[in-house]
Write a protein that holds these residues in place. Structure first.
Motif, PDB file in Angstrom:
ATOM      1  N   SER A  70       2.497   2.574  -5.971  1.00  0.00           N
ATOM      2  CA  SER A  70       3.185   3.346  -6.995  1.00  0.00           C
ATOM      3  C   SER A  70       4.515   2.680  -7.329  1.00  0.00           C
ATOM      4  N   TYR A  71       4.846   2.670  -8.622  1.00  0.00           N
ATOM      5  CA  TYR A  71       6.078   2.058  -9.104  1.00  0.00           C
ATOM      6  C   TYR A  71       6.740   3.003 -10.096  1.00  0.00           C
ATOM      7  N   GLN A  72       8.071   3.022 -10.100  1.00  0.00           N
ATOM      8  CA  GLN A  72       8.820   3.842 -11.051  1.00  0.00           C
ATOM      9  C   GLN A  72      10.000   3.021 -11.545  1.00  0.00           C
ATOM     10  N   ILE A  73      10.107   2.909 -12.869  1.00  0.00           N
ATOM     11  CA  ILE A  73      11.179   2.120 -13.472  1.00  0.00           C
ATOM     12  C   ILE A  73      11.776   2.913 -14.624  1.00  0.00           C
ATOM     13  N   LYS A 103      16.079 -14.354  -6.857  1.00  0.00           N
ATOM     14  CA  LYS A 103      16.132 -13.823  -5.493  1.00  0.00           C
ATOM     15  C   LYS A 103      14.785 -13.207  -5.088  1.00  0.00           C
ATOM     16  N   GLY A 104      13.735 -13.519  -5.856  1.00  0.00           N
ATOM     17  CA  GLY A 104      12.406 -12.994  -5.558  1.00  0.00           C
ATOM     18  C   GLY A 104      12.175 -11.598  -6.093  1.00  0.00           C
ATOM     19  N   GLU A 105      13.118 -11.079  -6.868  1.00  0.00           N
ATOM     20  CA  GLU A 105      12.986  -9.738  -7.450  1.00  0.00           C
ATOM     21  C   GLU A 105      12.343  -9.851  -8.839  1.00  0.00           C
ATOM     22  N   PRO A 106      11.599  -8.829  -9.269  1.00  0.00           N
ATOM     23  CA  PRO A 106      10.983  -8.908 -10.598  1.00  0.00           C
ATOM     24  C   PRO A 106      12.016  -8.690 -11.709  1.00  0.00           C
ATOM     25  N   MET A 122       8.291 -10.333 -14.713  1.00  0.00           N
ATOM     26  CA  MET A 122       8.218 -11.749 -14.370  1.00  0.00           C
ATOM     27  C   MET A 122       8.706 -11.926 -12.934  1.00  0.00           C
ATOM     28  N   PHE A 123       7.937 -12.684 -12.151  1.00  0.00           N
ATOM     29  CA  PHE A 123       8.281 -12.980 -10.768  1.00  0.00           C
ATOM     30  C   PHE A 123       8.405 -14.490 -10.631  1.00  0.00           C
ATOM     31  N   VAL A 124       9.409 -14.955  -9.906  1.00  0.00           N
ATOM     32  CA  VAL A 124       9.571 -16.375  -9.617  1.00  0.00           C
ATOM     33  C   VAL A 124       9.374 -16.560  -8.117  1.00  0.00           C
ATOM     34  N   ALA A 125       8.379 -17.365  -7.756  1.00  0.00           N
ATOM     35  CA  ALA A 125       8.073 -17.626  -6.344  1.00  0.00           C
ATOM     36  C   ALA A 125       9.109 -18.588  -5.754  1.00  0.00           C
ATOM     37  N   PRO A 126       9.219 -18.614  -4.433  1.00  0.00           N
ATOM     38  CA  PRO A 126      10.184 -19.519  -3.786  1.00  0.00           C
ATOM     39  C   PRO A 126      10.025 -20.991  -4.195  1.00  0.00           C
ATOM     40  N   TYR A 130       5.659 -19.164 -11.298  1.00  0.00           N
ATOM     41  CA  TYR A 130       5.980 -17.863 -11.869  1.00  0.00           C
ATOM     42  C   TYR A 130       4.713 -17.073 -12.144  1.00  0.00           C
ATOM     43  N   GLU A 131       4.893 -15.770 -12.153  1.00  0.00           N
ATOM     44  CA  GLU A 131       3.815 -14.864 -12.530  1.00  0.00           C
ATOM     45  C   GLU A 131       4.356 -13.908 -13.573  1.00  0.00           C
ATOM     46  N   MET A 132       3.590 -13.734 -14.647  1.00  0.00           N
ATOM     47  CA  MET A 132       3.909 -12.761 -15.696  1.00  0.00           C
ATOM     48  C   MET A 132       2.855 -11.669 -15.669  1.00  0.00           C
ATOM     49  N   GLN A 133       3.306 -10.428 -15.725  1.00  0.00           N
ATOM     50  CA  GLN A 133       2.402  -9.293 -15.837  1.00  0.00           C
ATOM     51  C   GLN A 133       2.747  -8.539 -17.116  1.00  0.00           C
ATOM     52  N   GLN A 134       1.718  -8.037 -17.774  1.00  0.00           N
ATOM     53  CA  GLN A 134       1.916  -7.298 -19.021  1.00  0.00           C
ATOM     54  C   GLN A 134       1.018  -6.068 -19.006  1.00  0.00           C
TER      55      GLN A 134
END
Length: 167
Positions: A70-73, A103-106, A122-126, A130-134
């Motif tokens: 579960s996510y809430q934004i 910092k690994g945060e979306p 968008m997530f940036v790996a170490p 990168y990963e984009m979700q839509q």
């Protein structure tokens, strides 16, 4: 400055059409190529200065266990009409701000285009990948059409499409 405030108010007014609770079920292809069913729900609410989106997906394992994510934004209007920034944390002055993808945060934002509310992350790996979700949530009779897709380094990795009925 008045134009900026008005722009945000116009964009904010569009969210009222999406406000509500929705739920449904989707067939999801696992990494192994199997199909599993996933219960999905989303709640969209107006807030004092924007709106919030809460979404949950529940997968039932073969042994009967249930895995719930579960996510809430919360989102706030920006100077761009129909574009909203995520208010995911508070700074030392108490103001909300975006998370830091380095910092690994979306990094998350949303937009409203016509009958579609889209949430991007968008997530940036170490290692710099990168990963984009839509998440596209489009108003249709009786609820929302949800289309989710993710890409890693520009290559599609997952697509989910389902109808979520208004509760």
């Amino acid at each position: 400055m008045a134009a900026v405030a008005l722009s945000g108010q116009i964009a904010f007014a569009d969210i009222s059409r999406f406000v509500g609770e929705y739920s449904g079920r989707a067939e999801v292809e696992t990494r192994a190529g199997d199909i599993s069913l996933r219960d999905m729900s989303v709640v969209i609410r107006e807030t004092k200065i924007g709106y919030s989106v809460t979404w949950t997906s529940t997968t039932e394992k073969d042994d009967g266990r249930r895995k719930v994510k579960s996510y809430q934004i919360e989102f706030q209007p920006t100077e761009r009409d129909g574009v909203f920034s995520a208010a995911m944390k508070r700074n030392v002055f108490g103001h909300t701000e975006q998370l830091d993808p380095m910092k690994g945060e979306p990094y998350v934002w949303s937009r409203i285009t016509g009958d579609t509310l889209t949430v991007f992350s968008m997530f940036v790996a170490p290692n710099g990948d990168y990963e984009m979700q839509q998440y596209d949530r489009s108003l249709i009779e009786g609820g929302l059409q949800l289309n989710f897709n993710s890409h890693r380094n520009g290559i599609p990795t997952r697509f989910i499409s389902t109808f979520l009925s208004r509760q």
